[in-house]
Design a protein around this motif. Structure first.
Motif, PDB file in Angstrom:
ATOM      1  N   GLY A 158       0.769  -1.232   0.000  1.00 47.38           N
ATOM      2  CA  GLY A 158       0.000   0.000   0.000  1.00 47.38           C
ATOM      3  C   GLY A 158       0.803   1.286   0.000  1.00 47.38           C
ATOM      4  N   ILE A 159       0.058   2.386   0.018  1.00 47.33           N
ATOM      5  CA  ILE A 159       0.662   3.701  -0.111  1.00 47.33           C
ATOM      6  C   ILE A 159       1.585   4.032   1.058  1.00 47.33           C
ATOM      7  CG2 ILE A 159      -1.265   4.928   0.970  1.00 47.33           C
ATOM      8  CD1 ILE A 159      -0.852   7.121  -1.202  1.00 47.33           C
ATOM      9  N   GLY A 160       1.307   3.466   2.228  1.00 45.09           N
ATOM     10  CA  GLY A 160       2.165   3.683   3.389  1.00 45.09           C
ATOM     11  C   GLY A 160       3.200   2.597   3.579  1.00 45.09           C
ATOM     12  N   SER A 161       3.513   1.867   2.546  1.00 46.89           N
ATOM     13  CA  SER A 161       4.366   0.685   2.515  1.00 46.89           C
ATOM     14  C   SER A 161       5.500   0.636   3.546  1.00 46.89           C
ATOM     15  CB  SER A 161       4.971   0.560   1.117  1.00 46.89           C
ATOM     16  OG  SER A 161       5.955  -0.447   1.070  1.00 46.89           O
ATOM     17  N   LEU A 284       8.963  -3.575  -4.955  1.00 47.28           N
ATOM     18  CA  LEU A 284       7.757  -2.836  -4.601  1.00 47.28           C
ATOM     19  C   LEU A 284       6.830  -2.787  -5.804  1.00 47.28           C
ATOM     20  CD1 LEU A 284       9.456   0.258  -2.901  1.00 47.28           C
ATOM     21  CD2 LEU A 284       8.529  -1.771  -1.751  1.00 47.28           C
ATOM     22  N   ALA A 285       5.523  -2.876  -5.561  1.00 50.98           N
ATOM     23  CA  ALA A 285       4.565  -2.858  -6.664  1.00 50.98           C
ATOM     24  C   ALA A 285       3.282  -2.170  -6.215  1.00 50.98           C
ATOM     25  CB  ALA A 285       4.264  -4.284  -7.131  1.00 50.98           C
ATOM     26  N   GLY A 286       2.433  -1.840  -7.174  1.00 49.25           N
ATOM     27  CA  GLY A 286       1.175  -1.180  -6.851  1.00 49.25           C
ATOM     28  C   GLY A 286       1.409   0.159  -6.179  1.00 49.25           C
ATOM     29  N   ASP A 287       0.534   0.509  -5.231  1.00 48.58           N
ATOM     30  CA  ASP A 287       0.618   1.801  -4.560  1.00 48.58           C
ATOM     31  C   ASP A 287       1.914   1.982  -3.787  1.00 48.58           C
ATOM     32  OD1 ASP A 287      -1.814   2.598  -5.528  1.00 48.58           O
ATOM     33  OD2 ASP A 287      -2.901   2.391  -3.638  1.00 48.58           O
ATOM     34  N   ALA A 288       2.571   0.924  -3.404  1.00 49.77           N
ATOM     35  CA  ALA A 288       3.847   1.052  -2.705  1.00 49.77           C
ATOM     36  C   ALA A 288       4.891   1.720  -3.581  1.00 49.77           C
ATOM     37  CB  ALA A 288       4.349  -0.315  -2.249  1.00 49.77           C
ATOM     38  N   ALA A 289       4.769   1.575  -4.901  1.00 52.85           N
ATOM     39  CA  ALA A 289       5.747   2.126  -5.836  1.00 52.85           C
ATOM     40  C   ALA A 289       5.237   3.334  -6.597  1.00 52.85           C
ATOM     41  CB  ALA A 289       6.178   1.053  -6.842  1.00 52.85           C
ATOM     42  N   HIS A 290       3.908   3.373  -6.880  1.00 51.17           N
ATOM     43  CA  HIS A 290       3.418   4.409  -7.801  1.00 51.17           C
ATOM     44  C   HIS A 290       1.952   4.748  -7.561  1.00 51.17           C
ATOM     45  CE1 HIS A 290       1.596   1.021  -9.976  1.00 51.17           C
ATOM     46  NE2 HIS A 290       2.788   0.447 -10.016  1.00 51.17           N
ATOM     47  N   ALA A 291       1.595   5.088  -6.337  1.00 53.98           N
ATOM     48  CA  ALA A 291       0.207   5.469  -6.040  1.00 53.98           C
ATOM     49  C   ALA A 291      -0.162   6.738  -6.800  1.00 53.98           C
ATOM     50  CB  ALA A 291       0.043   5.692  -4.543  1.00 53.98           C
ATOM     51  N   SER A 292      -1.371   6.748  -7.368  1.00 54.99           N
ATOM     52  CA  SER A 292      -1.832   7.909  -8.135  1.00 54.99           C
ATOM     53  C   SER A 292      -3.185   8.369  -7.615  1.00 54.99           C
ATOM     54  CB  SER A 292      -1.928   7.556  -9.623  1.00 54.99           C
ATOM     55  OG  SER A 292      -2.902   6.554  -9.843  1.00 54.99           O
ATOM     56  N   THR A 293      -3.625   9.530  -8.072  1.00 55.27           N
ATOM     57  CA  THR A 293      -4.964   9.999  -7.725  1.00 55.27           C
ATOM     58  C   THR A 293      -5.989   9.126  -8.462  1.00 55.27           C
ATOM     59  OG1 THR A 293      -5.361  11.589  -9.518  1.00 55.27           O
ATOM     60  CG2 THR A 293      -3.952  12.318  -7.693  1.00 55.27           C
TER      61      THR A 293
END
Length: 377
Positions: A158-161, A284-293
């Protein structure tokens, strides 16, 4: 690459469970550790655009997703009063519908059952406490006291990885955009047969998204102070104040919002890991690497694409490091394009100034982006 690899997936959300299913179906031995105590999902509903549904088909759960959600084909654009400005048919990838709206808990259940059926092990209330990449394998100690060695550790956390923090410290902490999302689940109005989006000169956007035969959610984006939080006893009234300028189907839906506890509020942040998304055998993958709006409804889609492409890259490469390098080369341009355009659309819809680069991206628009994103990933 000859299976089985020993893979640890850190995070049991949409991306992590998709990765676990894709990898376990290929014969790899997969453990998923999730800090939460059960397979649950925060939030309301989610849009699965055609590229995400294509991934669901590839891991064998497309029909389950469609059965649990609401398939739709047309995006309706309205003015703030509710007058219809356009009805835009949505493109589709080969073998996948245009879109599906689905409750997050239902999607979590589908993906959790698929991962388990494929042979992955799900461990809840558990996280990584120690990690050491030793070159040929990664030594991991978990919060339950167990220790294991893995060929690959994947951070879909997740975004707070926490895994990102282990690799890079606070260098890539989430960046608050200045805007927040207000959402609430409601009974679906019969006329809501696809996403209904109202926007205009109010410097705000509101939309209705069907997520089942009987359910939809009302979502809206507004500029909010970073420290703002809705009043637990008056959140529904605060939402009404912000949407007071909207009429038509948005106003009709808003009239049903009477419980402040039903309002889900989340700040919109993004993450851009500019350094490699993989360090040794940790990725890292998903929001852990590239979270977007959320303005292209592609956040979860990018995560599940990451998951499937990772499995495919491991199929094709001779070593784990070679697979990770090939995976990132394939994924970074697409994910960064989605992030940049999503942020530009946020600025455009809320009246914030845009850069010349963002102005070029905005020429693509949401309809153009949809056609681009149904191309092979």
């Amino acid at each position: 690459m000859t299976p089985p690899l020993r893979v640890l997936v850190h995070g049991g959300g949409i991306g992590g469970l998709t990765a676990a299913t894709a990898l376990a179906r290929r014969g790899h031995r997969v453990d998923v550790v999730e800090l939460r105590d059960a397979l649950e999902a925060l939030g309301v509903g989610i849009i699965q655009p055609s590229n995400a549904l294509h991934v669901m088909r590839e891991i064998g759960v497309l029909e389950q997703c469609l059965a649990a959600g609401f398939e739709w084909e047309v995006l309706t654009i309205c003015d703030p009063a509710g007058g219809i400005l356009a009805k835009i048919p949505q493109p589709r990838m080969d073998g996948a519908p245009s879109n599906n709206g689905i409750p997050r808990p239902a999607l979590a259940q589908v993906l959790g059952e698929a991962a388990t059926a494929a042979g992955a092990t799900l461990r809840f209330g558990t996280t990584i406490t120690e990690l050491a990449d030793e070159g040929e394998e990664v030594a991991v100690t978990l919060s339950d006291g167990s220790s294991e060695r893995y060929d690959l550790v994947v951070g879909f956390d997740g975004i707070g990885s926490p895994l990102r923090k282990r690799l890079y410290g606070e260098q890539y902490a989430p960046e608050y955009t200045g805007f927040a999302n207000w959402r609430v689940t409601l009974p679906r109005s019969p006329e809501v047969q696809g996403v209904v989006m109202s926007t205009g000169n109010l410097k705000a956007k509101a939309l209705l998204t069907p997520i089942g035969d009987d359910l939809m959610y009302l979502g809206s984006v507004f500029a909010e102070a970073e420290d703002f939080r809705p009043d637990p006893e008056h959140a529904h009234e605060q939402l009404r104040e912000r949407l007071a300028g909207f009429g038509g189907p948005i106003a009709e839906a808003l009239a049903q919002v009477t419980d402040p506890a039903a309002v889900v509020y989340s700040r919109i942040s993004q993450v851009t890991v500019e350094e490699p998304w993989h360090v040794g055998r940790v990725v890292l993958a998903g929001d852990a690497a590239h979270a977007s709006t959320p303005h292209l409804a592609q956040g979860a889609a990018m995560a599940v694409e990451d998951a499937l492409v990772l499995a495919q890259s491991l199929d094709a490469a001779e070593t784990v490091p070679a697979a990770l390098a090939a995976w990132e080369e394939r994924r970074r341009p697409r994910a960064m394009w989605v992030q940049a355009l999503s942020r530009a659309i946020l600025k455009q819809e809320t009246g914030a100034p845009t850069t010349p680069e963002e102005d070029e991206l905005l020429k693509v628009g949401i309809p153009g982006a949809a056609h681009f994103l149904v191309k092979p990933y």
